[in-house]
Design a protein around this motif. Structure first.
Motif, PDB file in Angstrom:
ATOM      1  N   GLU A 216       0.832  -1.207   0.000  1.00  0.00           N
ATOM      2  CA  GLU A 216       0.000   0.000   0.000  1.00  0.00           C
ATOM      3  C   GLU A 216       0.864   1.254   0.000  1.00  0.00           C
ATOM      4  N   ARG A 217       1.891   1.227   0.867  1.00  0.00           N
ATOM      5  CA  ARG A 217       2.729   2.424   1.027  1.00  0.00           C
ATOM      6  C   ARG A 217       3.455   2.767  -0.280  1.00  0.00           C
ATOM      7  N   TYR A 218       3.964   1.739  -0.970  1.00  0.00           N
ATOM      8  CA  TYR A 218       4.761   2.005  -2.179  1.00  0.00           C
ATOM      9  C   TYR A 218       4.070   1.500  -3.448  1.00  0.00           C
ATOM     10  N   GLY A 219       2.748   1.293  -3.379  1.00  0.00           N
ATOM     11  CA  GLY A 219       2.030   0.716  -4.518  1.00  0.00           C
ATOM     12  C   GLY A 219       2.264   1.486  -5.817  1.00  0.00           C
ATOM     13  N   ARG A 220       2.170   2.820  -5.749  1.00  0.00           N
ATOM     14  CA  ARG A 220       2.306   3.628  -6.970  1.00  0.00           C
ATOM     15  C   ARG A 220       3.735   3.502  -7.539  1.00  0.00           C
ATOM     16  N   GLU A 221       4.719   3.587  -6.636  1.00  0.00           N
ATOM     17  CA  GLU A 221       6.122   3.516  -7.076  1.00  0.00           C
ATOM     18  C   GLU A 221       6.404   2.151  -7.725  1.00  0.00           C
ATOM     19  N   ILE A 222       5.884   1.105  -7.086  1.00  0.00           N
ATOM     20  CA  ILE A 222       6.133  -0.243  -7.609  1.00  0.00           C
ATOM     21  C   ILE A 222       5.491  -0.393  -8.994  1.00  0.00           C
ATOM     22  N   ASP A 223       4.243   0.082  -9.122  1.00  0.00           N
ATOM     23  CA  ASP A 223       3.554  -0.021 -10.430  1.00  0.00           C
ATOM     24  C   ASP A 223       4.348   0.713 -11.510  1.00  0.00           C
ATOM     25  N   GLU A 224       4.801   1.919 -11.179  1.00  0.00           N
ATOM     26  CA  GLU A 224       5.523   2.714 -12.183  1.00  0.00           C
ATOM     27  C   GLU A 224       6.821   2.019 -12.595  1.00  0.00           C
ATOM     28  N   LEU A 225       7.542   1.503 -11.607  1.00  0.00           N
ATOM     29  CA  LEU A 225       8.827   0.860 -11.922  1.00  0.00           C
ATOM     30  C   LEU A 225       8.618  -0.442 -12.680  1.00  0.00           C
ATOM     31  N   GLU A 226       7.518  -1.138 -12.367  1.00  0.00           N
ATOM     32  CA  GLU A 226       7.207  -2.358 -13.137  1.00  0.00           C
ATOM     33  C   GLU A 226       6.901  -1.997 -14.588  1.00  0.00           C
ATOM     34  N   ALA A 227       6.143  -0.899 -14.762  1.00  0.00           N
ATOM     35  CA  ALA A 227       5.799  -0.487 -16.127  1.00  0.00           C
ATOM     36  C   ALA A 227       7.054  -0.109 -16.920  1.00  0.00           C
ATOM     37  N   LEU A 228       8.057   0.409 -16.228  1.00  0.00           N
ATOM     38  CA  LEU A 228       9.310   0.790 -16.894  1.00  0.00           C
ATOM     39  C   LEU A 228      10.256  -0.407 -17.086  1.00  0.00           C
ATOM     40  N   GLY A 229       9.850  -1.542 -16.546  1.00  0.00           N
ATOM     41  CA  GLY A 229      10.691  -2.742 -16.678  1.00  0.00           C
ATOM     42  C   GLY A 229      11.893  -2.739 -15.739  1.00  0.00           C
ATOM     43  N   LEU A 230      11.844  -1.902 -14.701  1.00  0.00           N
ATOM     44  CA  LEU A 230      12.992  -1.832 -13.782  1.00  0.00           C
ATOM     45  C   LEU A 230      12.813  -2.732 -12.558  1.00  0.00           C
ATOM     46  N   LEU A 231      11.563  -3.102 -12.289  1.00  0.00           N
ATOM     47  CA  LEU A 231      11.263  -3.833 -11.053  1.00  0.00           C
ATOM     48  C   LEU A 231      10.282  -4.940 -11.371  1.00  0.00           C
TER      49      LEU A 231
END
Ligand code: SF4
Length: 407
Positions: free
Chosen positions: A366-381
């Motif tokens: 929950e705390r880092y949901g947005r960051e994780i989604d963005e980094l996944e979309a960029l293929g970094l995470l």
């Protein structure tokens, strides 16, 4: 419960009896025979005359901490620098014996010493091994003599190979080699040759670092003066990918952004940092992380020696913190959590959302949901089975990923 906060020289203090989970001890040895062109570490040439007083100061500082009960059974002991292998054997023995008298060093503790090839020979290595040093980290940096000269190193490739072989003959069962890649003008083929020489020696562990320009170093000044090119990040990325592929073929597993190991040879001491576990640092400029506090010592060796002597009888905590401790900070929970995520993401295995969330009492998804989604979309995470980890692409662009987790 966390004890109350510290202010440097102020009247508040924390209770060290709550800190006995610390299992890792770092000892900084800031002396070098000469200063390398790229180096901004807390290290000094032509200060060897300070060594006996410096060892006295280290042991005095160790006494303060031993009395504080801040340290539990020591499972990892790491001599870093600087060039710890520059200490005369008698001083190394005095230091090791003194630390063992003051702390409960476990029988199976990992005891690492960083060494530069020119500062070790067969006799010294045998003695270090007999004294209980069981892991050697050799600062080779390159197996190309011209590159070594460019970096301001004072050994050559032959000396590096000799030092490695001498370490094996002395009985070191865990030897690590440090290399630097991406020097100005270095071709991928040149890097491949250095890497191949390292692989051929068969080290148990390799640390590979891309050269970075640090402010106020001779190398940065040469680049600023147009005497040589800046390191090229695209070439460095190519070298990094090549290294990952080659070391995988050599059965070296990448377990951290810059570190590879054969099975059973991961550096336990550095893993404690990446797992955000507590550690105590002794010596000039050494940092400690104890019970949520970050402490940093005075950096200059001469001043550190004076301040430790002046604080005789002081405590590293108390109404006034010992004078050699230059700063004490208590990061807030948000900062600590961010540090733990960023450090954990350096590891190939990544971060267990459940374990870290439990530690901080937060739902990390929950705390880092947005960051994780963005980094996944960029293929970094990527998120796998409750863990988040950098992808191969993400490991090359670690800083881009890390900054998303800053508070
Ligand atoms: S030997 Fe290591 S610590 Fe010493 S000057 Fe060179 S890079 Fe810096």
């Amino acid at each position: 419960m966390r004890p109350y906060s510290v202010e440097r020289g102020g009247s508040r203090c924390y209770d060290p009896t709550e800190m006995s989970e610390c299992r890792s001890l770092y000892v900084h040895v800031p002396f070098c025979r000469s200063k390398c062109a790229y180096c901004d570490f807390n290290s000094y040439a032509r200060q060897e005359h300070l060594i006996p007083a410096y060892v006295d100061a280290l042991l005095r500082e160790a006494t303060l901490w031993a009395e504080s009960r801040a340290v539990g059974r020591v499972e990892t002991l790491y001599f870093g620098g600087g060039t710890p292998s520059l200490l005369p054997i008698a001083e190394t023995r005095r230091l090791l014996d003194g630390l063992r008298q003051r702390f409960d060093v476990a029988t199976g503790a990992e005891v690492t010493m960083e060494a530069n090839p020119e500062s070790v020979d067969a006799g010294r290595l045998h003695t270090l091994r007999r004294m209980g040093v069981n892991r050697l980290s050799l600062g080779v940096q390159s197996f190309d003599d011209a590159e070594l000269r460019f970096l301001g190193r004072i050994h050559d490739a032959e000396r590096a190979e000799e030092a490695y072989r001498a370490a094996r003959s002395a009985g070191f069962a865990s030897v690590s080699i440090d290399l630097i890649f991406g020097l100005p003008g270095q071709m991928v083929a040149q890097w491949r040759r250095s890497l191949e020489k390292a692989v051929a020696l068969g080290p148990d562990h390799l640390s590979l670092y891309a050269l970075t320009l640090e402010e106020d170093t001779p190398l940065a000044r040469r680049v600023a003066a147009g005497e040589c090119a800046e390191p090229d990040p695209d070439v460095q990325a190519e070298m990094y990918t090549l290294s990952s592929e080659r070391l995988a073929q050599a059965s070296c597993e990448q377990y951290e952004i810059s570190n590879w190991a054969k099975p059973g040879h991961r550096c336990r001491h550095n893993l404690a940092y990446w797992h955000s576990e507590p550690y105590l640092g002794l010596g000039a400029g050494a940092h400690s992380y104890l019970n949520g506090y970050r402490l940093a010592n005075e950096r200059a060796p001469g001043r550190y020696i004076e301040l430790v002597a002046a604080g005789r009888g002081a405590r590293p905590w108390g109404p006034t913190t010992a004078p050699h401790v230059e700063s004490v900070e208590q990061p807030d929970a948000e900062r600590e959590m961010s540090d733990a995520v960023i450090l954990g993401l350096r590891l190939t295995e990544g971060v267990s959302m459940a374990a870290l969330g439990h530690r901080f009492g937060v739902d990390l998804g929950e705390r880092y949901g947005r960051e994780i989604d963005e980094l996944e979309a960029l293929g970094l995470l990527e998120s796998v089975d409750g863990w988040i980890r950098l992808t191969e692409h993400g490991r090359r662009l670690g800083n881009e990923a890390f900054q998303r987790f800053l508070p």
